[in-house]
Design an enzyme around this catalytic site. Structure first.
Site, PDB file in Angstrom:
ATOM      1  N   TYR A   7       0.822  -1.212   0.000  1.00 40.98           N
ATOM      2  CA  TYR A   7       0.000   0.000   0.000  1.00 40.98           C
ATOM      3  C   TYR A   7       0.858   1.265   0.000  1.00 40.98           C
ATOM      4  CZ  TYR A   7      -3.315   3.569   1.235  1.00 40.98           C
ATOM      5  OH  TYR A   7      -4.078   4.694   1.204  1.00 40.98           O
ATOM      6  N   TRP A  37       1.403   5.617  -1.694  1.00 42.47           N
ATOM      7  CA  TRP A  37       1.174   6.639  -2.717  1.00 42.47           C
ATOM      8  C   TRP A  37       2.277   6.758  -3.755  1.00 42.47           C
ATOM      9  CZ3 TRP A  37      -2.277  11.128  -3.379  1.00 42.47           C
ATOM     10  CH2 TRP A  37      -3.538  10.909  -2.798  1.00 42.47           C
TER      11      TRP A  37
HETATM   12  N1  LIG Z   1      -1.814   8.589  12.340  1.00 35.92           N
HETATM   13  C1  LIG Z   1      -2.223   8.660  11.069  1.00 35.92           C
HETATM   14  N2  LIG Z   1      -1.705   7.825  10.161  1.00 35.92           N
HETATM   15  C2  LIG Z   1      -2.100   7.889   8.880  1.00 35.92           C
HETATM   16  C3  LIG Z   1      -3.071   8.831   8.461  1.00 35.92           C
HETATM   17  C4  LIG Z   1      -3.620   9.695   9.446  1.00 35.92           C
HETATM   18  O1  LIG Z   1      -4.498  10.536   9.148  1.00 35.92           O
HETATM   19  N3  LIG Z   1      -3.166   9.593  10.728  1.00 35.92           N
HETATM   20  N4  LIG Z   1      -3.461   8.890   7.144  1.00 35.92           N
HETATM   21  C5  LIG Z   1      -3.355   7.667   6.375  1.00 35.92           C
HETATM   22  C6  LIG Z   1      -3.558   7.892   4.944  1.00 35.92           C
HETATM   23  S1  LIG Z   1      -4.999   8.682   4.519  1.00 35.92           S
HETATM   24  C7  LIG Z   1      -2.700   7.443   3.998  1.00 35.92           C
HETATM   25  S2  LIG Z   1      -3.171   7.525   2.357  1.00 35.92           S
HETATM   26  C8  LIG Z   1      -1.409   6.827   4.347  1.00 35.92           C
HETATM   27  C9  LIG Z   1      -0.274   7.227   3.395  1.00 35.92           C
HETATM   28  O2  LIG Z   1       0.780   6.355   3.507  1.00 35.92           O
HETATM   29  P1  LIG Z   1       1.812   6.103   2.320  1.00 35.92           P
HETATM   30  O3  LIG Z   1       1.154   6.305   1.010  1.00 35.92           O
HETATM   31  O4  LIG Z   1       2.466   4.793   2.558  1.00 35.92           O
HETATM   32  O5  LIG Z   1       2.842   7.287   2.566  1.00 35.92           O
HETATM   33  P2  LIG Z   1       3.932   7.941   1.593  1.00 35.92           P
HETATM   34  O6  LIG Z   1       4.871   8.658   2.491  1.00 35.92           O
HETATM   35  O7  LIG Z   1       3.257   8.737   0.538  1.00 35.92           O
HETATM   36  O8  LIG Z   1       4.651   6.686   0.972  1.00 35.92           O
HETATM   37  C10 LIG Z   1       5.010   6.583  -0.371  1.00 35.92           C
HETATM   38  C11 LIG Z   1       6.373   5.917  -0.444  1.00 35.92           C
HETATM   39  O9  LIG Z   1       6.644   5.627  -1.807  1.00 35.92           O
HETATM   40  C12 LIG Z   1       8.003   5.984  -2.089  1.00 35.92           C
HETATM   41  N5  LIG Z   1       8.119   6.232  -3.536  1.00 35.92           N
HETATM   42  C13 LIG Z   1       7.898   7.391  -4.218  1.00 35.92           C
HETATM   43  N6  LIG Z   1       8.085   7.205  -5.539  1.00 35.92           N
HETATM   44  C14 LIG Z   1       8.428   5.903  -5.705  1.00 35.92           C
HETATM   45  C15 LIG Z   1       8.746   5.106  -6.856  1.00 35.92           C
HETATM   46  O10 LIG Z   1       8.729   5.559  -7.997  1.00 35.92           O
HETATM   47  N7  LIG Z   1       9.039   3.802  -6.638  1.00 35.92           N
HETATM   48  C16 LIG Z   1       9.068   3.244  -5.390  1.00 35.92           C
HETATM   49  N8  LIG Z   1       9.377   1.953  -5.276  1.00 35.92           N
HETATM   50  N9  LIG Z   1       8.778   3.983  -4.289  1.00 35.92           N
HETATM   51  C17 LIG Z   1       8.461   5.283  -4.450  1.00 35.92           C
HETATM   52  C18 LIG Z   1       8.236   7.201  -1.230  1.00 35.92           C
HETATM   53  O11 LIG Z   1       9.616   7.443  -1.035  1.00 35.92           O
HETATM   54  C19 LIG Z   1       7.485   6.821   0.053  1.00 35.92           C
HETATM   55  O12 LIG Z   1       8.310   6.116   0.955  1.00 35.92           O
HETATM   56  O13 LIG Z   1      -1.061   7.187   5.687  1.00 35.92           O
HETATM   57  C20 LIG Z   1      -2.079   6.859   6.625  1.00 35.92           C
HETATM   58  N10 LIG Z   1      -1.574   7.021   7.971  1.00 35.92           N
HETATM   59  N1  LIG Z   2      -0.924  18.525   1.848  1.00 40.36           N
HETATM   60  C1  LIG Z   2      -1.419  17.285   1.910  1.00 40.36           C
HETATM   61  N2  LIG Z   2      -2.664  17.031   1.475  1.00 40.36           N
HETATM   62  C2  LIG Z   2      -3.170  15.768   1.549  1.00 40.36           C
HETATM   63  C3  LIG Z   2      -2.391  14.695   2.040  1.00 40.36           C
HETATM   64  C4  LIG Z   2      -1.070  14.996   2.512  1.00 40.36           C
HETATM   65  O1  LIG Z   2      -0.338  14.113   2.990  1.00 40.36           O
HETATM   66  N3  LIG Z   2      -0.626  16.290   2.431  1.00 40.36           N
HETATM   67  N4  LIG Z   2      -2.928  13.427   2.049  1.00 40.36           N
HETATM   68  C5  LIG Z   2      -4.054  13.149   1.158  1.00 40.36           C
HETATM   69  C6  LIG Z   2      -4.740  11.930   1.539  1.00 40.36           C
HETATM   70  S1  LIG Z   2      -3.977  10.449   1.188  1.00 40.36           S
HETATM   71  C7  LIG Z   2      -5.970  11.911   2.103  1.00 40.36           C
HETATM   72  S2  LIG Z   2      -6.728  10.416   2.434  1.00 40.36           S
HETATM   73  C8  LIG Z   2      -6.702  13.127   2.417  1.00 40.36           C
HETATM   74  C9  LIG Z   2      -7.305  13.033   3.819  1.00 40.36           C
HETATM   75  O2  LIG Z   2      -8.165  14.059   4.058  1.00 40.36           O
HETATM   76  P1  LIG Z   2      -8.860  14.200   5.506  1.00 40.36           P
HETATM   77  O3  LIG Z   2      -9.114  12.860   6.044  1.00 40.36           O
HETATM   78  O4  LIG Z   2      -9.997  15.102   5.420  1.00 40.36           O
HETATM   79  O5  LIG Z   2      -7.691  14.947   6.254  1.00 40.36           O
HETATM   80  P2  LIG Z   2      -7.122  15.173   7.694  1.00 40.36           P
HETATM   81  O6  LIG Z   2      -6.142  16.269   7.488  1.00 40.36           O
HETATM   82  O7  LIG Z   2      -6.628  13.920   8.292  1.00 40.36           O
HETATM   83  O8  LIG Z   2      -8.332  15.676   8.559  1.00 40.36           O
HETATM   84  C10 LIG Z   2      -8.996  16.876   8.257  1.00 40.36           C
HETATM   85  C11 LIG Z   2      -9.569  17.514   9.472  1.00 40.36           C
HETATM   86  O9  LIG Z   2     -10.571  16.680  10.036  1.00 40.36           O
HETATM   87  C12 LIG Z   2     -10.831  17.161  11.331  1.00 40.36           C
HETATM   88  N5  LIG Z   2     -11.157  16.041  12.217  1.00 40.36           N
HETATM   89  C13 LIG Z   2     -10.386  15.039  12.671  1.00 40.36           C
HETATM   90  N6  LIG Z   2     -11.111  14.201  13.447  1.00 40.36           N
HETATM   91  C14 LIG Z   2     -12.373  14.695  13.476  1.00 40.36           C
HETATM   92  C15 LIG Z   2     -13.603  14.286  14.071  1.00 40.36           C
HETATM   93  O10 LIG Z   2     -13.713  13.270  14.766  1.00 40.36           O
HETATM   94  N7  LIG Z   2     -14.697  15.076  13.817  1.00 40.36           N
HETATM   95  C16 LIG Z   2     -14.644  16.191  13.049  1.00 40.36           C
HETATM   96  N8  LIG Z   2     -15.765  16.865  12.829  1.00 40.36           N
HETATM   97  N9  LIG Z   2     -13.505  16.600  12.500  1.00 40.36           N
HETATM   98  C17 LIG Z   2     -12.384  15.857  12.687  1.00 40.36           C
HETATM   99  C18 LIG Z   2      -9.621  17.933  11.783  1.00 40.36           C
HETATM  100  O11 LIG Z   2      -9.965  19.303  11.846  1.00 40.36           O
HETATM  101  C19 LIG Z   2      -8.637  17.709  10.673  1.00 40.36           C
HETATM  102  O12 LIG Z   2      -7.795  18.795  10.534  1.00 40.36           O
HETATM  103  O13 LIG Z   2      -5.839  14.244   2.355  1.00 40.36           O
HETATM  104  C20 LIG Z   2      -5.064  14.288   1.148  1.00 40.36           C
HETATM  105  N10 LIG Z   2      -4.426  15.567   1.080  1.00 40.36           N
HETATM  106 MO   LIG Z   3      -5.093   8.739   2.189  1.00 38.54          MO
END
Ligand SMILES: Nc1nc2c(c(=O)[nH]1)N[C@H]1C(S)=C(S)[C@@H](COP(=O)(O)OP(=O)(O)OC[C@H]3O[C@@H](n4cnc5c(=O)[nH]c(N)nc54)[C@H](O)[C@@H]3O)O[C@H]1N2
Ligand SMILES: Nc1nc2c(c(=O)[nH]1)N[C@H]1C(S)=C(S)[C@@H](COP(=O)(O)OP(=O)(O)OC[C@H]3O[C@@H](n4cnc5c(=O)[nH]c(N)nc54)[C@H](O)[C@@H]3O)O[C@H]1N2
Ligand SMILES: [Mo]
Length: 767
Positions: free
Chosen positions: A108, A110
């Protein structure tokens, strides 16, 4: 000069003397993100992995040796020839002795934008060509919603997200937008697969100027607050469902709900109604009841509910609401509430699942039928819901529930990861590290020495997008980008495609993987396949050479505004939903029949294990770990933009002045955040933008244990996943629940801790 595409935008690059010197915003992007240029300094940074390498103990003792040393062991460099042979031999051993299901390669993450060099597509295609692997389902973003929404609205969530009402329709019609979780505009810098033109923040600003009123129900203010006025109601984290139910209750008892809509378009309202009235559990879901749970005032719940009935109202729910215990409920409850308001399918009304959360929501793009790189068929049926990875590794053979069925965790002996970072994304890193010790072998393709790379046995250095040609192509964005190769690969880095082709050569399966095509051949193939598919929809794409020459292709504009569920609303008999009833399921017989204690047959309030209202709170503060505004997840954490907001090198932590004062903490202090699962250091950022009792640590700081040999060690950098719980949302979705997390904070008075996450591990030459 040339173009490159990333999840955070398209940039024009400038190369001088073979080195990347500038990344400038794409001229068609009205609101470019500042994240991109961070890559410039990192391409040749000391964190760059330049040679294949193996963990010393693994190399000396063979698979399974000293697996507890993952993360602290030295690495020994290898030639590509040696590395390919080692990997091939190890894959052969595992397949022969344990079977293909013993390989976990959900992988899994990005990775990079770019349709062909997409790491997961590559690793999956490669493994499918040698018998398959144990896979993963759903995402970390909104797994609970991915499972519940098909029961409620039918279809597939990712598909539905591309059909959300356009910003244009919001602008013209929405009088009131009620945002659970606010409008995190910094999040809209990102869109998976690429972002040619950023439109979200501007969409909100335009709507506000046209008169849309924005209401934010959230523990934190929206990032768009500087651009638009919003009414902000504090809400304790994890209590949205109670507020939504109280709104539904108020609509019901005041007879403000749309009975005609409910009759015609939904099923099961009577059962939900009985629950709202407390006929089942003796607890009417009144605004006073919700106020005691959420901290939002009873009068505010009532007046906002009334306002919603008197205006064209759009509800929007942030994905963060799904990443908590019982994370299925907020999306279901919000959908039921929207149904009671009766505006679903009308211009500017109804529901959206997450405006501003990524760039593509409501961007009104013609859905192009672009072809992917075929991944071939996986012969292995075993899978896990993605966030159950530690459970799987720790409990082989154990049963688990998922969406109405029971499955068994396979026994994993080899992990292959390419294009994601579990030491970023997974909850409870201490537990993950213990689980990670189980398999005999971990193979990783990465370009930088992050925590994942350090926890590998064999590390294969890959290129970044700037070191290869590709096509930036996704149906979620109007721009298809001809991605140029800006510089030569750094060190001995290779494209993931070439890495897998090399391993396949050693397994005598090269043709099955490459089909005799070069990377460029495949890109042309993807283009031509897409072009043929588009032609069937009467869309003429240019030929491949013209596309490469022009640099980009823009898909046709949609002539009308997209309105979510309008076909169903206009003619539900001809366009039924893909649910068992063909209607919106406020009560789902299917879910009810699963008989899950943690996901009943209708939207339900259940008290999470960790929340501010818990009777026996283990820790007094609620920790939210939101998305980082200066980067994408862990990517480019060591870059200029991410570094610019760190506090003495530590990840900032947002806290309210009241909580800071009570603990003697002042702006810029180093604080220790801890709970029963772990601890980390952060820098205090004291702000009224977060409500009292709640603290926020954005994700993405590279995991940096004080003692790398000790899984229980504190993270001195500020990675919130040392604190977050590793539990499934429920038996239905089994999604991650990072946001259900209590913690305590104290001033850190120990020795100053230098951040060492960006120092590569010790690397030696072969003896
Ligand atoms: N506590 C907490 N944890 C969370 C979240 C949260 O809200 N709170 N959010 C969650 C969410 S929504 C998501 S989507 C995940 C994201 O989690 P990930 O998608 O696993 O996070 P990234 O850091 O984007 O990891 C991408 C990796 O791919 C590598 N990469 C980039 N380009 C390439 C390439 O061309 N080839 C290869 N082989 N590797 C490459 C990068 O160096 C990086 O290590 O995290 C989750 N974790
Ligand atoms: N710059 C940047 N943008 C991103 C990403 C990134 O890594 N960097 N990651 C991308 C990815 S993979 C994803 S999945 C999306 C995720 O998008 P979201 O899931 O919407 O993002 P978060 O920033 O985790 O949370 C947004 C806000 O939700 C509110 N929140 C948290 N818990 C609660 C709750 O229980 N109730 C309510 N009402 N509000 C709450 C907080 O104010 C928090 O700041 O973002 C994407 N956009
Ligand atoms: Mo995500």
């Amino acid at each position: 000069m040339g173009l490159t595409s990333s999840h955070w935008g398209v940039y024009e690059f400038v190369v001088k003397n073979g080195r990347l010197s500038e990344l400038n915003p794409f001229s068609h992007d009205p609101d470019p993100s500042p994240i991109g240029p961070s890559i410039i300094d990192l391409l040749e940074d000391r964190t760059r992995i330049t040679k294949p390498a193996a963990r010393e103990s693994w190399l000396d003792g063979g698979p399974g040796t000293a697996t507890h040393k993952r993360g602290s062991d030295r690495f020994v460099t290898l030639s590509w020839d040696e590395a390919e042979k080692l990997v091939a031999k190890e894959l052969e051993r595992v397949i022969k002795t344990k079977g293909n299901q013993a390989i976990y390669a959900g992988s899994y993450g990005w990775a990079s934008a770019g349709r062909f060099h997409h790491a997961q597509s590559q690793v999956h295609r490669f493994l499918n060509s040698i018998g398959g692997y144990t896979s993963s389902k759903n995402t970390y973003s909104y797994a609970a919603a991915e499972v519940i929404i098909p029961h409620v609205l039918g279809g597939n969530l990712m598909e539905l997200l591309t059909l959300q009402t356009s910003w244009q329709s919001v602008c013209e019609n929405t009088e009131l937008m009620v945002a659970f979780g606010g409008l995190p505009a910094f999040n809209s810098q990102i869109s998976n697969g690429g972002t040619g033109a950023h439109i979200q923040r501007l969409g909100a600003i335009k709507a506000a100027a046209a008169g849309t009123k924005f209401v934010n129900l959230s523990p934190r203010r929206s990032d768009v607050k500087s651009d638009i006025d919003e009414d902000w109601y504090n809400l304790r984290p994890n209590t949205d469902v109670a507020v939504m139910l109280a709104m539904a209750y108020h609509l019901l008892v005041e007879d403000l709900h749309d009975g005609y809509f409910l009759d015609k378009y939904t099923v099961g309202f009577e059962i939900f109604q009985a629950y709202l009235l407390g006929q089942k559990d003796g607890v009417p879901k009144t605004p006073a009841w919700a106020a005691s749970i959420s901290g939002m005032a009873e009068a505010d719940i009532i007046s906002l509910t009334r306002e919603m009935t008197s205006k064209r109202t759009m509800l929007t729910v942030s994905w963060s609401l799904t990443r908590q215990q019982y994370g299925e409920q907020p999306f279901w409850a919000a959908t039921a509430l929207a149904a009671m308001l009766g505006q679903m399918g009308k211009p500017g009304g109804g529901i959206a699942y997450g405006y501003t959360i990524t760039n593509y929501l409501g961007n009104n793009v013609f859905k192009m039928p672009y072809a992917p790189l075929p991944q071939k068929k996986n012969s292995i049926a075993d899978f896990i819901p993605v966030a159950r990875v530690s459970d799987m590794l720790l409990n082989p053979g154990q049963k688990f529930d998922y969406d109405g069925k029971e499955y068994i965790y396979p026994d994993i002996d080899l992990i292959y990861w390419a294009g994601g970072n579990p030491f970023h994304h997974h909850q409870n890193i201490t537990r993950l590290r213990k689980a990670w010790e189980k398999p005999s072998t971990v193979i990783v393709n990465e370009w930088c020495w992050n925590a994942l790379a350090r926890h590998a046995d064999i590390i294969l250095p890959c290129t970044t997008t700037l070191e290869r040609q590709d096509i930036g192509m996704t149906p979620r964005d109007p721009f298809v980008i001809s991605m140029d190769k800006a510089i030569e690969p750094i060190g001995e880095a290779r494209n993931d495609y070439d890495i897998f082709a090399g391993i396949a050569r050693n397994l005598d399966t090269e043709y099955a993987f490459t089909e005799g095509r070069s990377a460029e051949d495949w890109q042309e193939w993807i283009w031509e396949q897409s072009r043929e598919r588009a032609a069937k929809l009467n869309v003429k794409m240019p030929d491949y050479q013209s596309f490469r020459k022009t640099g980009f292709y823009k898909s046709p504009e949609l002539n009308e505004d997209r309105i979510f569920l309008s076909d169903f609303f206009n003619d539900p008999d001809t366009n039924p939903l893909k649910t068992p009833s063909g209607k919106i399921e406020i009560f789902s017989e299917t879910i009810d029949s699963f008989d899950y204690d943690n996901c009943p047959g209708h939207p339900t309030w259940m008290e999470p294990a960790e929340w501010l209202g818990a009777k026996n709170k283990t820790y007094p503060l609620h920790l939210i770990s939101n998305q980082p505004r200066t980067k994408l997840h862990s990517q480019m954490d060591n870059g200029a933009l991410s570094s610019s907001i760190k506090i003495k090198g530590h990840q900032p932590l947002e806290m309210n002045p009241v909580d800071a004062k009570a603990r003697g903490i002042t702006e810029g202090d180093i604080v220790k955040v801890f709970n029963g699962r772990g601890a980390c250091l952060c820098g205090a950022n004291i702000t009224n933008d977060v409500m009292p009792g709640v603290v926020i640590i954005s994700t993405g700081s590279w995991y940096d244990p004080v003692d790398p040999a000790d899984p229980n060690s504190m993270c001195k950098h500020g990675n919130p996943n040392v604190l977050s719980p590793d539990i499934g949302t429920s038996k239905l979705g089994q999604g991650p629940a990072a946001h259900s997390c209590l913690a305590e904070i104290e001033l850190y008075e120990g020795p100053a801790q230098n951040i060492t996450a960006f120092n590569p591990p010790e690397i030696i030459k072969k003896k």
